[in-house]
Design an enzyme around this catalytic site. Structure first.
Site, PDB file in Angstrom:
ATOM      1  N   ASN A 101      -4.476   5.124  -2.096  1.00  0.00           N
ATOM      2  CA  ASN A 101      -5.698   5.648  -1.486  1.00  0.00           C
ATOM      3  C   ASN A 101      -6.317   6.705  -2.383  1.00  0.00           C
ATOM      4  O   ASN A 101      -5.614   7.562  -2.923  1.00  0.00           O
ATOM      5  CB  ASN A 101      -5.390   6.248  -0.117  1.00  0.00           C
ATOM      6  CG  ASN A 101      -5.003   5.178   0.883  1.00  0.00           C
ATOM      7  OD1 ASN A 101      -5.843   4.404   1.331  1.00  0.00           O
ATOM      8  ND2 ASN A 101      -3.709   5.095   1.199  1.00  0.00           N
ATOM      9  N   ASP A 141     -11.608   0.208   1.963  1.00  0.00           N
ATOM     10  CA  ASP A 141     -10.660   0.417   3.060  1.00  0.00           C
ATOM     11  C   ASP A 141     -11.391   0.525   4.397  1.00  0.00           C
ATOM     12  O   ASP A 141     -12.568   0.916   4.437  1.00  0.00           O
ATOM     13  CB  ASP A 141      -9.897   1.725   2.774  1.00  0.00           C
ATOM     14  CG  ASP A 141      -8.544   1.767   3.462  1.00  0.00           C
ATOM     15  OD1 ASP A 141      -8.222   0.836   4.222  1.00  0.00           O
ATOM     16  OD2 ASP A 141      -7.806   2.743   3.222  1.00  0.00           O
ATOM     17  N   GLU A 191      -5.829  -5.452   7.804  1.00  0.00           N
ATOM     18  CA  GLU A 191      -4.747  -4.481   8.006  1.00  0.00           C
ATOM     19  C   GLU A 191      -4.525  -4.262   9.497  1.00  0.00           C
ATOM     20  O   GLU A 191      -5.367  -4.587  10.322  1.00  0.00           O
ATOM     21  CB  GLU A 191      -4.994  -3.172   7.258  1.00  0.00           C
ATOM     22  CG  GLU A 191      -6.181  -2.368   7.654  1.00  0.00           C
ATOM     23  CD  GLU A 191      -6.309  -1.097   6.806  1.00  0.00           C
ATOM     24  OE1 GLU A 191      -5.336  -0.681   6.173  1.00  0.00           O
ATOM     25  OE2 GLU A 191      -7.411  -0.524   6.804  1.00  0.00           O
ATOM     26  N   GLU A 199       0.857  -1.186   0.000  1.00  0.00           N
ATOM     27  CA  GLU A 199       0.000   0.000   0.000  1.00  0.00           C
ATOM     28  C   GLU A 199       0.893   1.236   0.000  1.00  0.00           C
ATOM     29  O   GLU A 199       1.870   1.311   0.743  1.00  0.00           O
ATOM     30  CB  GLU A 199      -0.917   0.034   1.239  1.00  0.00           C
ATOM     31  CG  GLU A 199      -1.695   1.357   1.311  1.00  0.00           C
ATOM     32  CD  GLU A 199      -2.795   1.415   2.372  1.00  0.00           C
ATOM     33  OE1 GLU A 199      -2.906   0.480   3.184  1.00  0.00           O
ATOM     34  OE2 GLU A 199      -3.539   2.422   2.359  1.00  0.00           O
ATOM     35  N   GLU A 223      -7.919   2.097  -3.301  1.00  0.00           N
ATOM     36  CA  GLU A 223      -8.595   1.944  -2.003  1.00  0.00           C
ATOM     37  C   GLU A 223      -9.517   3.130  -1.752  1.00  0.00           C
ATOM     38  O   GLU A 223      -9.107   4.279  -1.866  1.00  0.00           O
ATOM     39  CB  GLU A 223      -7.573   1.897  -0.860  1.00  0.00           C
ATOM     40  CG  GLU A 223      -6.614   0.747  -0.938  1.00  0.00           C
ATOM     41  CD  GLU A 223      -5.853   0.519   0.383  1.00  0.00           C
ATOM     42  OE1 GLU A 223      -6.138   1.211   1.386  1.00  0.00           O
ATOM     43  OE2 GLU A 223      -4.978  -0.357   0.391  1.00  0.00           O
TER      44      GLU A 223
END
Ligand code: C2E
Ligand code: MG
Ligand code: MG
Length: 555
Positions: free
Chosen positions: A396, A455, A512, A337, A428
């Site tokens: 993101n 997310d 996560e 990520e 995400e």
């Protein structure tokens, strides 16, 4: 007067107002559903609710309708719940009988109330402005409510002086992301909205609640109140009336300063309300902030971030870190990520928690996100060029600008520029309170071929609802959900079922914030093989990630 007024209303009427020959008068008894027309005829016979009739008959100019509706709402709430004032008025552009043109009139309502302050009867008076009056009215608006803070400040001071025994609050509000409204609907509509708010405040606020439009979209109201609950109720009521413009979606953000020291200049209270407003901005759950004394340093921090951000981007102070995603079973790196870091020359490393919310609010997030997306694409290209088997990087995507900004086009352009295969860049999106708009964008991204990750699943709000409506590919279990739920047998069952449910509906799953081996093993037992978290690695600089990728995956 050549009308037959039923006996029971006649008494009330006589004492109410002198009939002005130039105006249209009518009398309404909402309880009995009776409208009596005095002097000039305005309605057909047997109109029950005159306001309803005026609205439905097309008599009101479309531009005036929203404000007219606020006026009606005020009267309606007075009928249902009681009202403190004796009258209400608004300017409205209407077609008078026998005319095809709209003319600007003043509609004035004088209330008769019962002992509970509920409205029993209303005497209306609709009067066309003469040219001179219109001119005076414009001048008055110019010098009082709109553009003259000095005069306003004096009115506020008077309110404080006149109410030594009452609590007083300065309320300041603005339209959240007003800039975006201007950009989306055009400046003219933006102006219309502000005018609507200004006109509606004239209806909502009483004589003792002076209001003013301070600058572009910032308004201020000063009011007395009894308890904080009453004050909040007043703000909510005001909000519900001001948020009805032409089905547009917008939110107001309020800052409140309660007057503690009556000797300081009113400007100070206004500044405090402004501070509270600026700090509550961007808060998804609340839109009313009360001033307190530690707000100043918070705001200074925020302003420092805003002062530095543009320079920081040019100077390369923002960097992309990568946090590996691992297969629990094999230990291999299966992805990464991309997370932004700000390496500030004097303040050191600033964490995203401090700057992302500020950027989301002021729009700078667009620039930062684009920068990180580009860094991710460049990294993938360098892996391919250097013979390192690439893994997908997820980036993101801030939800804030999903509707107005063409993310699909932007990201597709980047893939083309760096010649990166589409499965290697994943997107995400955070779940959030209002799923509005996300559904559609996610669909378009999926149609374009992107892998979409939801997310922070389970961190609150409306996770399940979003799952139902929006077609994600991967669900990312949030760190707090994992750690909190793992503490009890019941919680563990919920995690287990969340994982099997996702699999049932064809979603991949990754956890996560995995910090311990116990968490990793538990996830594996539940059928979730992908994990990201400090147990494996913190987010690390790209060079370090490259080294690790080679070591772990190529041995
Ligand atoms: P996120 O997207 O949910 O990212 C995961 C966050 O959890 C990261 O925080 C990461 O450092 C942290 N984390 C990962 N594993 C663990 C763990 O085992 N324990 C703990 N305690 N934390 C862990 P970070 O980097 O501070 O980022 C915070 C949030 O800021 C991100 O949450 C994301 O929403 C946002 N963000 C970061 N970079 C960007 C960006 O470039 N664009 C946008 N729009 N948002 C970003
Ligand atoms: Mg994320
Ligand atoms: Mg997350």
């Amino acid at each position: 007067m050549s009308v037959n007024i039923p006996e029971k209303y006649a008494d009330r009427l006589v004492s109410m107002m002198q009939l002005d020959e130039d105006a249209i008068h009518f009398f309404w008894s909402p309880k009995d559903n009776v409208t009596i027309q005095l002097a000039a005829k305005f309605f057909p016979e047997n109109v029950k609710d005159p306001l309803d009739y005026i609205r439905e008959s097309g008599m009101v100019d479309e531009q005036s309708l929203p404000v007219f509706d606020v006026f009606c709402a005020k009267i309606e709430s007075g009928i249902l719940m009681g009202i403190e004032t004796n009258s209400a008025g608004t300017d409205v552009s209407v077609k008078l009988p026998g005319s095809d043109d709209f003319v600007m009139c003043h509609l004035y309502a004088l209330f008769l109330r019962d002992e509970d302050n509920k409205i029993t009867d209303i005497h209306f008076n609709l009067r066309q402005y003469s040219l001179k009056e219109q001119f005076d009215r414009d001048v008055l608006t110019y010098f009082t409510s709109d553009k003259n803070p000095k005069l306003y400040s004096r009115r506020c001071a008077n309110t404080i002086k006149a109410n030594p025994d009452k609590n007083i609050a300065f309320i300041q509000f603005d339209v959240e992301r007003f800039k975006l409204i201007n950009e989306t609907y055009g400046v003219d509509v933006g102006d219309e909205l502000l005018q609507f708010i200004n006109d509606s405040l004239a209806i909502v606020c009483t004589e003792e609640q002076p209001f003013c439009r301070l600058t572009a979209d910032v308004f201020m109201i000063v009011t007395t109140f009894e308890t904080q609950d009453d004050l909040v109720a007043f703000i909510h009521k005001m909000e519900s009336m001001l948020c009805g413009y032409k089905n547009m979606e917008y939110r107001l953000v309020f800052g409140v300063a309660v007057v503690d020291d009556r000797t300081v200049h009113t400007r100070r209270h206004g500044d405090n309300a402004s501070l509270a407003r600026q700090l509550i901005k961007g808060n998804a759950l609340e839109n009313i902030g009360f001033y307190n004394t530690n707000m100043k340093s918070k705001l200074q921090k925020k302003q420092a971030i805003e002062d530095d951000m543009h320079k920081a981007l040019l100077n390369g102070e923002f960097v992309m870190y990568l946090q590996p995603k691992h297969s629990i079973k094999t230990g291999k790196i299966i992805g990464a990520e991309a997370l932004a870091r700000w390496q500030h020359p004097t303040k050191g490393m600033i964490s995203p928690g401090d700057f992302i919310p500020v950027f989301e609010e002021n729009g700078f997030i667009l620039k930062l996100d684009t920068f990180i997306w580009e860094e991710a694409c460049a990294r993938i290209r360098s892996w391919i060029d250097n013979g390192i088997p690439p893994v997908p990087i997820s980036v993101n995507v801030s939800r804030e600008y999903l509707q107005t900004y063409d993310v699909v086009e932007k990201v597709t352009d980047l893939l083309t520029k760096y010649d990166v295969p589409i499965p290697l860049l994943e997107l995400e999106i955070t779940e959030s309170i209002d799923g509005t708009g996300v559904e559609d964008v996610v669909k378009r991204m999926k149609d374009a071929g992107f892998t979409m990750l939801m997310d922070d699943f389970g961190s609150g709000y409306s996770s399940l609802n979003m799952l139902k409506t929006t077609q994600f590919d991967v669900l990312k279990i949030d760190r707090s959900f994992l750690s909190e739920f793992m503490e009890s047998a019941r919680g563990r069952k919920i995690i287990e079922h969340t994982i099997s449910m996702s699999q049932d509906i064809g979603l991949d799953i990754i956890a996560e914030g995995v910090e311990t081996i116990e968490q990793a093993e538990f996830l594996s037992e539940c059928g979730c093989d992908s994990a990201q978290g400090f147990y494996y690695s913190k987010p690390i600089p790209v060079a370090e990630f490259d080294k690790r990728l080679v070591e772990v995956n190529m041995k």
